[in-house]
Each structure stands twice: as structure tokens, then as C-alpha cells.
Design an enzyme around this catalytic site. Structure first.
Site, PDB file in Angstrom:
ATOM      1  N   GLY A 293       5.919 -64.129 -67.479  1.00  0.00           N
ATOM      2  CA  GLY A 293       4.939 -65.192 -67.251  1.00  0.00           C
ATOM      3  C   GLY A 293       5.575 -66.481 -66.770  1.00  0.00           C
ATOM      4  O   GLY A 293       6.784 -66.673 -66.813  1.00  0.00           O
ATOM      5  N   GLU A 294       4.728 -67.371 -66.304  1.00  0.00           N
ATOM      6  CA  GLU A 294       5.112 -68.720 -65.917  1.00  0.00           C
ATOM      7  C   GLU A 294       6.178 -68.744 -64.819  1.00  0.00           C
ATOM      8  O   GLU A 294       7.147 -69.499 -64.880  1.00  0.00           O
ATOM      9  CB  GLU A 294       5.585 -69.518 -67.139  1.00  0.00           C
ATOM     10  CG  GLU A 294       4.516 -69.586 -68.216  1.00  0.00           C
ATOM     11  CD  GLU A 294       4.512 -70.897 -68.985  1.00  0.00           C
ATOM     12  OE1 GLU A 294       5.203 -71.838 -68.557  1.00  0.00           O
ATOM     13  OE2 GLU A 294       3.809 -70.977 -69.986  1.00  0.00           O
TER      14      GLU A 294
END
Length: 626
Positions: A293-294
Site C-alpha cells: 500500500g501507499e
């Protein structure tokens, strides 16, 4: 009631038989193939207990049920078990707890204590969050800076010896802000988990939330450059020539690993190879949670990503593909957070062969992300539900500013809310926004045509997972107060599908689940919480409920078998409330607290002075239900 008295001596009676075989456990009328299924028969006539299972895990869970039958109301084992026939199998193959130790470190013994409770309640996956912005917690041979620098916090502005203090860790490394597991510590943890049929899944947060590793590898570079070592740059995770501007919600502007650097993947390969070596002769590594993620859009402007001609979605795919390739070489399966497996339009990325599990977390009703689980399952991913509205253990347990916890996804999550969670139909869990505004399923789904996408491949939802982050827990007791008894409610939903989950009429379903919760709350109060007391677990004591009318107060607690106590004045003297009512002396202000069944611990004090006592009807804390 007839019973079997168990014996420790070899005999043909008063014994426990463990047999390998096909247990007659039926799910929806069909004999289940789950290796964790078992049958348990207590025969008082023969004075024999028989447990039948196909797999050692099933036998282990049968033994846990037997031990539960042997416990009395004080949590002690009586050595007697009543006549019983149990046919049991799990609802889900994945029944997990995610535990993060980067923000605040937990010792080897504290981790094992959590695993012991997990095993008692038949949970079998432990997602071990070992690296994040605030700390790296596992010794990795060949990269000593990871723990020498990334595993400690102290007052060092250069961050060449440690990370800067944060989250209340103080100026030196004597607190829970510092600490790590040695190789031998970790091998002991893995062995302890395997003995309890718990699979440990490692997680080092990448490419986001990676500041501890980034700073450690910069310290390694500086040390080796002074020595003239040509490998000084081999494991760098960022490019010093890039001036990329971003800010995370935790206010970091330097915590993102560059997914386009070859050295990023050299670092990850080294880490995974060393973890494999640690585990090889104990319990071999099967899955790595690569997070994913991110991946910030800002990296499309990095020189390394420009050389690869990657756009925003290309960067995400490239990271997933490179990690997948490393894992495939090492024969490791992958899981990842859902946002790392979707493009910028929230369409699932092409499923790589060894990415088996997508963990779905952010379903905050205010943000409209509840359909992510079904998007991923319909695309062929195996999905584990870790929904932030119902399964996050770092949210407060009451809608009260004095309660420990964050409330970015929902205002509060208590044990009853977790017990009422319905994983088979995620949209049926719609309740309130994080500010407490009521929502309905109909209103939520009416926001757009794709808000409530249907689940087309239900077999791809393989489990649920509670999430324990540690920003708010500097002590083991604080963590246990957030973990328990809520984790027991998650364990119940992961193992057992309640009958009321299949009731379509809202009124009838609510009536049934209120009754079921009453049974579960009584089981907690009279049996399971005293058992946790016997283990030394500092579970959260329920707040007392009090409803006042003039000088007269009605009181109760969320779980039975807990005493409500009252004090007047400054709380110097406490008395048990014998009945459900209290009559306060003239001009005296009552204070209330809950006492544990073992009479050793007390809840937070609820002062009636926080409300208008003269009002015709005022409420402090809990009473009956919220």
C-alpha cells in the site's frame, strides 16, 4: 449429570483417546473436508473421552474444547467433564490477529502470551508487523543497523545511533520505543506458535511506512563509506538526488521506499532470505505479507521511475511484480493490503501467481470503500476481511473521550459490535459514520451504482482478521485492555456462523442477535473472563452503568459476575452495590466503578458529577445497551 473424571495414570478408563480418522462433521449437510474439524465424545459409562480428527490441528482444537468443558467459573480446571458429544469445524480457514510492534515494542514473553490466548480460542494466523516508520524489530544478520539504529529511539538529532523519540517514548532507549528480537528470540517465538498450530506471517511495511529501514540503511551507507567499502550503497532505499515532496497522515515526509531502485529489491531479498534461514528447521516460512500500500504518486517524478517510464499505475504494478519475483525465487507465497493490489481507479491489479491473499481493511462508511472486498474476491483474489469499522482493536471501546483509542474509521467498537459483525454480507454492517451519524444499508448503497457491488465468488472470502496497532499502547497492560475481551468476539465470528446472520428480516434478526449476545456476555462474565484472570491477562473491565433520578440510581454492568461499587465524596471508601439500586445520602455525589470477579482489579471511575444529578433522568457510563 454424569461425567468423566480424568486421570494422569495409564489405564483403560479415565483416559483421553486421540484418533486419526474422518470426523463426522457436517456443514450444510455435507461432511466437511476441513483438516481442523474434529469430534469430541465424553462417555461416562466407559470413563473415556475420544477426539477424532484427520489432522493434528483438529485434534488440538478438540483438546481446547475439552479443556473449556473442564473449567469452572473461577477459571480453574476441575478434572471432570460432563457427558458431551461435539461435532465441530471452523467457519473460515483463516482466523487471524495482526499485531504491530514497531510503534511500541512487546517482549518475546508478551507475544507468546497473546499466542497462548489465540490458541485457546482457535485462532490460527498471526500477522507479525515487525517493521514500520517508528521501528524495526527483528535482527537481520548482515544488516546490523536495522536494529542498532532502527530498533532504538533516543535523543540523537543525527539519527546515526537511533531514531528520534516519538509517541511518548522519551529521550533514552529504556522504554517500549526501543527493543528487538534476536534471531534466537524469533526462533523461539516461531516454535511456540507452531506448537499451537498458529502460522506466523512476517510483515515489514513497504513501500510506505518504512522510515526506520530507510534511516538504518543510510546509517549503514555512512559507516561503510568511511571504511571505503564499495558495497556502501548496496541496500539504500531512497535516492538522495530526488527532492520529492509529500506528507503522510502521520506527518512523515521521508518514509517512502523508492519502488524503482534496484537496491530496494536487493534489500528485500536479503531480509527474506535471512528470515527463511531463521525458520527453516523450526517452521518453514510459507507466506510474506509484502503490504504494497501507499505507493505514492510522487514517485513517478523520481529519476529511477522516469528511467523506467512508469506512470502511477505502472509504479504499483512494478513493485508488486518485483516482490512477486523475489518471493517466487524463494518459494514463498504473498499477501498484501488491498490498496497495494488495486490501481488508482480501485480496479484489481492483474493477479500474480503467488499473490494469494488480499487483506481488506478500510471500509469506513464515510469514505465509501466497502465494495473493495467483493471487487477483489470477484477478480480471483483470496480475501481476508480486516474491516476498520468492526475489527480494529485500537479504536475506543466506548464513545467517550476518556477512552483509549483512535476513531478515524468509527467512533467506537465494543465487544458486542464485533460479535454482531456479519462477514458474509459486508453491507449489512453499515451503522454509523466515524462521528456517530446513523446510516442505513439502503442509504449507503443508494450513493452510487457501484457502492454495493454483489459478491459473485463467495468461496474467495477465506477469513477475518482483527487488527492491533500500537500507537496507543506503551505498556502490555494497555495493549491487553484493548485486545480483550474483544478478541474473543472476533474468534467466535471467525469460527462460528451465527443463525441470525441468515435472517433477512431486520427486526427478527436483531431480536435473535440480542438474545445471542446475552448468552455470549454471560459466558464471558461467568467463565471466560475469570479464566483470563487466571492467566494474568489484564482485560478491560466493563464500565458500570448508572441511571440517576434525584438521589436514586440504578446500576449494572456490561457483563454479569462483576460487582459495581459506589463511593461518595473523594472516593476514599468503596462499598459494593448489593442490589441494582443506590440511594445517595443528601448532598453526596456518588462515584461508580466495576470490580473484577477476582476482586483484584477495578475499572475506570465513572463520576456522577459529570452530569446533572438533579435532572429527572441522567445516564452515566453504560446501562443495558447503547
Amino acid at each position: 449429570m454424569s461425567s468423566v473424571t480424568l486421570s494422569r495414570n495409564r489405564a483403560t478408563s479415565r483416559v483421553i483417546e486421540l484418533r486419526r480418522g474422518n470426523p463426522d462433521v457436517r456443514v450444510d449437510g455435507v461432511i466437511t473436508s476441513s483438516p481442523e474439524a474434529y469430534t469430541l465424545t465424553v462417555d461416562p459409562g466407559r470413563q473415556v473421552v475420544t477426539i477424532v480428527s484427520r489432522d493434528p490441528a483438529g485434534a488440538f482444537y478438540g483438546v481446547q474444547s475439552l479443556l473449556s468443558l473442564c473449567r469452572d467459573g473461577s477459571g480453574r480446571y476441575t478434572g471432570e467433564v460432563p457427558r458431551a458429544t461435539v461435532r465441530d469445524a471452523p467457519r473460515y480457514e483463516y482466523r487471524g490477529l495482526h499485531m504491530e510492534v514497531a510503534r511500541n515494542f512487546r517482549s518475546k514473553e508478551e507475544v507468546m502470551k497473546v499466542m497462548n490466548v489465540m490458541a485457546t480460542y482457535k485462532m490460527n494466523r498471526f500477522l507479525f508487523h515487525l517493521g514500520d516508520d517508528e521501528g524495526w524489530r527483528l535482527e537481520i544478520p548482515g544488516l546490523p543497523e536495522l536494529t542498532r539504529v532502527g530498533g532504538r529511539r533516543c535523543h540523537d538529532l543525527s539519527e546515526t545511533n537511533c531514531l528520534l523519540p516519538q509517541l511518548g517514548s522519551g529521550e533514552d532507549n529504556s522504554t517500549s520505543g526501543s527493543g528487538f528480537y534476536t534471531v534466537e528470540d524469533y526462533r523461539e517465538i516461531i516454535r511456540y506458535a507452531a506448537d499451537r498450530h498458529i502460522q506466523v506471517i512476517e510483515m515489514f511495511d513497504m513501500p510506505g511506512h518504512s522510515r526506520a529501514a530507510i534511516v538504518a540503511m543510510q546509517a549503514r551507507q555512512a559507516r561503510l563509506r568511511e571504511l571505503g567499502d564499495p558495497t556502501a550503497d548496496a541496500f539504500l532505499l531512497t535516492d538522495a538526488d530526488d527532492n520529492l515532496e509529500f506528507m503522510t497522515v502521520q506527518n512523515f515526509d521521508d518514509n517512502m521506499v523508492n519502488p524503482c531502485l534496484d537496491s530496494t529489491y536487493r534489500f528485500l531479498r536479503h531480509v527474506l532470505q535471512e528470515v527463511q534461514r531463521m525458520r527453516r528447521d523450526v517452521d518453514p516460512m510459507r507466506t510474506y505479507h509484502f503490504v504494497g500500500g501507499e505507493v505514492r504518486d510522487v514517485f513517478v517524478n523520481s529519476s529511477a521511475c522516469r528511467r523506467r517510464r512508469l506512470d502511477r499505475n505502472g509504479v504499483r504494478e512494478y513493485f508488486a511484480e518485483q516482490v512477486s519475483r523475489i518471493a517466487a525465487d524463494l518459494r514463498i507465497n504473498l499477501s498484501g493490503w488491498v490498496d497495494g493490489l488495486m490501481d488508482t481507479n480501485e480496479n484489481p491489479l492483474r493477479r500474480l501467481s503467488n499473490i494469494h491473499i488480499a487483506m481488506v481493511w478500510n471500509n469506513a462508511w464515510s469514505d465509501g470503500g466497502a465494495n473493495r472486498a467483493y471487487r477483489m474476491a470477484n477478480a480471483g483474489y483470496k480475501v481476508v476481511l480486516g474491516h476498520s469499522t468492526h475489527l480494529y482493536l485500537d479504536h475506543p471501546q466506548e464513545p467517550d473521550p476518556r477512552e483509549r483509542g483512535l476513531f478515524w474509521a468509527t467512533r467506537y467498537t465494543d465487544a458486542r459490535k464485533m460479535f454482531w459483525y456479519m462477514p458474509d454480507d459486508v453491507y449489512s454492517n453499515v451503522d454509523v459514520t466515524y462521528t456517530g451519524e446513523p446510516l442505513t444499508r439502503q442509504g449507503y448503497c443508494a450513493r452510487g451504482p457501484d457502492m454495493c457491488l454483489p459478491l459473485q465468488r463467495p468461496r474467495n472470502v477465506i477469513g477475518i482478521q482483527a487488527q492491533m496497532f500500537s500507537e496507543m499502547t506503551r505498556t502490555a497492560g494497555q495493549q491487553e485492555g484493548l485486545l480483550y475481551p474483544r478478541l474473543l468476539a472476533v474468534a467466535e465470528r471467525a469460527w462460528h456462523r451465527a443463525k441470525w446472520e441468515n435472517v433477512s428480516d431486520d427486526t427478527a434478526r436483531n431480536t435473535s442477535r440480542v438474545q445471542d449476545w446475552s448468552r455470549f456476555a454471560n459466558t464471558l462474565g461467568y467463565k471466560e473472563l475469570p479464566f483470563l484472570d487466571s492467566l494474568g491477562v489484564a482485560y478491560r473491565l466493563p464500565l458500570p452503568g448508572a441511571r440517576g433520578q434525584g438521589r436514586r440510581w440504578n446500576v449494572n454492568t456490561e457483563y454479569p459476575n462483576h460487582n459495581v461499587q459506589v463511593s461518595y465524596g473523594n472516593g476514599g471508601t468503596w462499598n459494593n452495590v448489593v442490589s441494582d439500586t443506590v440511594t445517595a445520602p443528601d448532598e453526596e455525589v456518588p462515584h461508580f466503578r466495576t470490580r473484577s470477579p477476582g476482586r483484584q482489579r477495578y475499572s475506570r471511575v465513572v463520576p456522577s458529577s459529570s452530569v446533572n444529578v438533579a435532572a429527572s433522568s441522567t445516564v452515566v457510563g453504560l446501562i443495558t445497551s447503547k
